[in-house]
Design an enzyme around this catalytic site. Structure first.
Site, PDB file in Angstrom:
ATOM      1  N   ARG A  27      12.685  -4.535  14.166  1.00  0.00           N
ATOM      2  CA  ARG A  27      14.024  -5.083  13.878  1.00  0.00           C
ATOM      3  C   ARG A  27      15.017  -3.958  13.611  1.00  0.00           C
ATOM      4  NH1 ARG A  27      11.054  -9.346  11.632  1.00  0.00           N
ATOM      5  NH2 ARG A  27      10.710  -8.320   9.635  1.00  0.00           N
ATOM      6  N   PHE A  37      11.496 -16.026  22.373  1.00  0.00           N
ATOM      7  CA  PHE A  37      10.530 -16.360  21.311  1.00  0.00           C
ATOM      8  C   PHE A  37      11.161 -15.929  19.982  1.00  0.00           C
ATOM      9  CE2 PHE A  37       7.962 -15.380  25.106  1.00  0.00           C
ATOM     10  CZ  PHE A  37       7.252 -16.556  25.261  1.00  0.00           C
ATOM     11  N   SER A  63      10.959 -22.681  21.536  1.00  0.00           N
ATOM     12  CA  SER A  63      10.676 -24.096  21.781  1.00  0.00           C
ATOM     13  C   SER A  63      10.700 -24.912  20.493  1.00  0.00           C
ATOM     14  CB  SER A  63       9.321 -24.244  22.477  1.00  0.00           C
ATOM     15  OG  SER A  63       8.328 -23.628  21.693  1.00  0.00           O
ATOM     16  N   ASP A  70       8.982 -11.404  22.368  1.00  0.00           N
ATOM     17  CA  ASP A  70       7.986 -11.351  21.287  1.00  0.00           C
ATOM     18  C   ASP A  70       7.183 -12.649  21.244  1.00  0.00           C
ATOM     19  OD1 ASP A  70       6.596 -10.571  19.011  1.00  0.00           O
ATOM     20  OD2 ASP A  70       8.170 -11.238  17.638  1.00  0.00           O
ATOM     21  N   CYS A 103       0.755  -9.687  20.597  1.00  0.00           N
ATOM     22  CA  CYS A 103       0.128  -9.662  19.273  1.00  0.00           C
ATOM     23  C   CYS A 103      -1.282 -10.244  19.344  1.00  0.00           C
ATOM     24  CB  CYS A 103       0.983 -10.381  18.237  1.00  0.00           C
ATOM     25  SG  CYS A 103       1.280 -12.093  18.630  1.00  0.00           S
TER      26      CYS A 103
HETATM   27  N1  SAH Z   1      10.288 -12.917  17.305  1.00  0.00           N
HETATM   28  C1  SAH Z   1       9.984 -13.794  16.167  1.00  0.00           C
HETATM   29  C2  SAH Z   1       8.539 -14.186  16.094  1.00  0.00           C
HETATM   30  C3  SAH Z   1       8.009 -14.913  17.311  1.00  0.00           C
HETATM   31  S1  SAH Z   1       6.684 -15.965  16.953  1.00  0.00           S
HETATM   32  C4  SAH Z   1      10.428 -13.097  14.872  1.00  0.00           C
HETATM   33  O1  SAH Z   1      10.700 -11.900  14.892  1.00  0.00           O
HETATM   34  O2  SAH Z   1      10.487 -13.765  13.856  1.00  0.00           O
HETATM   35  C5  SAH Z   1       6.485 -16.842  18.410  1.00  0.00           C
HETATM   36  C6  SAH Z   1       7.529 -17.927  18.623  1.00  0.00           C
HETATM   37  O3  SAH Z   1       7.311 -18.410  19.921  1.00  0.00           O
HETATM   38  C7  SAH Z   1       7.434 -19.136  17.713  1.00  0.00           C
HETATM   39  O4  SAH Z   1       8.680 -19.360  17.120  1.00  0.00           O
HETATM   40  C8  SAH Z   1       7.112 -20.313  18.652  1.00  0.00           C
HETATM   41  O5  SAH Z   1       7.848 -21.483  18.310  1.00  0.00           O
HETATM   42  C9  SAH Z   1       7.594 -19.798  19.963  1.00  0.00           C
HETATM   43  N2  SAH Z   1       6.908 -20.294  21.153  1.00  0.00           N
HETATM   44  C10 SAH Z   1       5.599 -20.433  21.390  1.00  0.00           C
HETATM   45  N3  SAH Z   1       5.370 -20.806  22.663  1.00  0.00           N
HETATM   46  C11 SAH Z   1       6.595 -20.900  23.242  1.00  0.00           C
HETATM   47  C12 SAH Z   1       7.048 -21.233  24.560  1.00  0.00           C
HETATM   48  N4  SAH Z   1       6.176 -21.516  25.541  1.00  0.00           N
HETATM   49  N5  SAH Z   1       8.362 -21.216  24.804  1.00  0.00           N
HETATM   50  C13 SAH Z   1       9.248 -20.913  23.833  1.00  0.00           C
HETATM   51  N6  SAH Z   1       8.876 -20.596  22.577  1.00  0.00           N
HETATM   52  C14 SAH Z   1       7.579 -20.590  22.290  1.00  0.00           C
END
Ligand code: SAH
Length: 399
Positions: free
Chosen positions: A209, A225, A248, A296, A336
């Protein structure tokens, strides 16, 4: 003393101080009545190799806390907690925040225990039969060591199933508010520590970040994400020209919206609730361009068997990210899943760049920050692999 005996020839990983004794390597064990017990691990030949917590229902039968003949005694737990906290107090790499991981399981010599500080609230997760059995003791010790008004026990259903322990949750001390508030390098975030992902906030992306904040000035930023918008807020505070968030989860995006507001961001913001892969594809089909892209995703490979399919998905994600990248764009991309190792990750990046027909430079390797150490004896603890990429200045070649 209760003993767990290792099958002959199966003690190698323990001699290398790997903290897990797997069920397939056990010759004899005390059984379910001893769930969570402090046990001695002994070779077939009678040599004492170490001590740890017994999990009769788990495929990881013993998590070792100590190696060698000497029994360090149960008070080792309190000593390890003190040491974990002492390491973080005033740590030069962790100064600017009240949101950090205080105990990182194996990385702090405490397998099965995760403790996160999120502002006024400390969130504890007891992930194994051993830590579950010692929950009260641990909570008391943490309360005494950490100056925080509230303690909350967070459930973890998948480890509860694996370990055969109840998925307990609730207040440990104080009276936790329904939502936490943290500050990280001047940025503020609301945290749903009761229901959110992990313990409500991705503490492990703190360093990234900071990087994103420093790169964002004047850049059209895409946070894919996004979850509760931790990167988007960092980019916005860093002066991004505009922000697009994709996730999502409705609940996560609702918090993201209030996080953006709370930080007084004034640049144009668009929140897209969508499948991220579809959103990337339609953005590239519509020739949208961004100068800073964060990718991410959640762990796409949850087992070794899933690695191949996950690699394709990671590559697809980055390929479409690259198609939305303006000349000289920065891309910050992660996996991850600890099953995806650094080599494979690099190959995925390479494959995506090749398919996209873009020249890409790897500027920096990224990973978890200093409050998420992994033990070098326990490579499984290294799960977060990322990099900062720079896309070539020239326009996309039509391959
Ligand atoms: N970048 C974020 C953490 C990501 S965690 C941070 O720094 O806080 C992963 C995220 O992906 C979650 O919020 C989950 O809701 C989302 N997610 C999982 N599968 C997904 C998909 N197919 N499309 C969109 N979002 C998705």
């Amino acid at each position: 003393m209760t003993d767990v005996i290792i099958s002959s020839g199966r003690e190698r990983s323990l001699r290398r101080q790997h903290p897990w004794l797997l069920s397939g390597a056990v010759a004899s064990e005390p059984g379910e009545a001893h769930a969570g017990a402090w046990v001695r691990v002994v070779s077939k030949g009678g040599e004492v190799l170490g001590y740890g917590h017994y999990s009769p229902k788990s495929s990881i039968r013993v998590r070792l806390l100590a190696f060698g003949k000497e029994d360090p005694g149960e008070q080792l737990l309190e000593q390890r907690l003190e040491a974990a906290l002492a390491r973080r107090r005033e740590h030069p790499l962790l100064r600017e925040t009240d949101a950090m991981r205080l105990v990182n399981a194996e990385g702090d010599g405490l397998p099965g225990l995760v403790v996160d500080r999120l502002g006024d609230v400390v969130v504890l997760k007891f992930l194994t039969a051993g830590m579950h059995a010692r929950a009260d003791r641990i909570a008391q010790k943490i309360q005494a060591l950490v100056d925080a008004p509230h303690g909350y026990r967070r459930r973890d259903d998948s480890s509860a199933r694996r370990e055969g322990i109840p998925p307990d949750e609730g207040t440990l001390w104080g009276s936790p508010p329904s939502e936490g508030l943290i500050e990280e390098a001047g940025r503020r975030y609301a945290v749903d520590f009761m229901h959110g992902q992990k313990t409500g906030f991705y503490l492990d992306q703190r360093d990234a970040r900071q990087l994103v904040m420093g790169l964002a000035a004047g850049r059209r930023t895409l946070d894919v994400f996004s979850y509760t918008g931790s990167f988007a807020v960092a980019a916005g505070v860093g002066g991004a020209a505009s922000l697009v968030l994709v996730d999502s989860s409705e609940a996560a995006l609702r918090i993201a919206e209030s996080n953006l507001e709370m930080n007084g961001l004034t640049c144009p913001v668009e929140i897209r609730r969508s499948d991220a892969f579809e959103a990337l594809r339609s953005a590239s089909a519509a020739s949208e361009k961004f100068d800073l892209i964060v990718l991410d995703p959640p762990p796409l490979a949850r087992s070794r068997r899933a690695v191949q399919a996950a690699s394709r998905a990671y590559k697809d994600m980055l390929l479409h990210g690259l198609r939305c990248a303006a000349p000289s764009a920065f891309i910050v991309v992660f996996t991850c899943s600890h099953h995806v190792d650094p080599d494979l990750f690099q190959k995925i990046v390479f494959g995506a760049a090749l398919d996209a027909g873009r020249g890409v430079r790897w500027l920096r390797t990224l990973g978890a920050p200093a409050d998420h150490p992994f033990s070098v004896h326990h490579p499984e603890g290294r799960y977060l692999h990322g990099c900062l990429l720079e896309v070539e200045a020239g326009a996309e070649q039509s391959a």
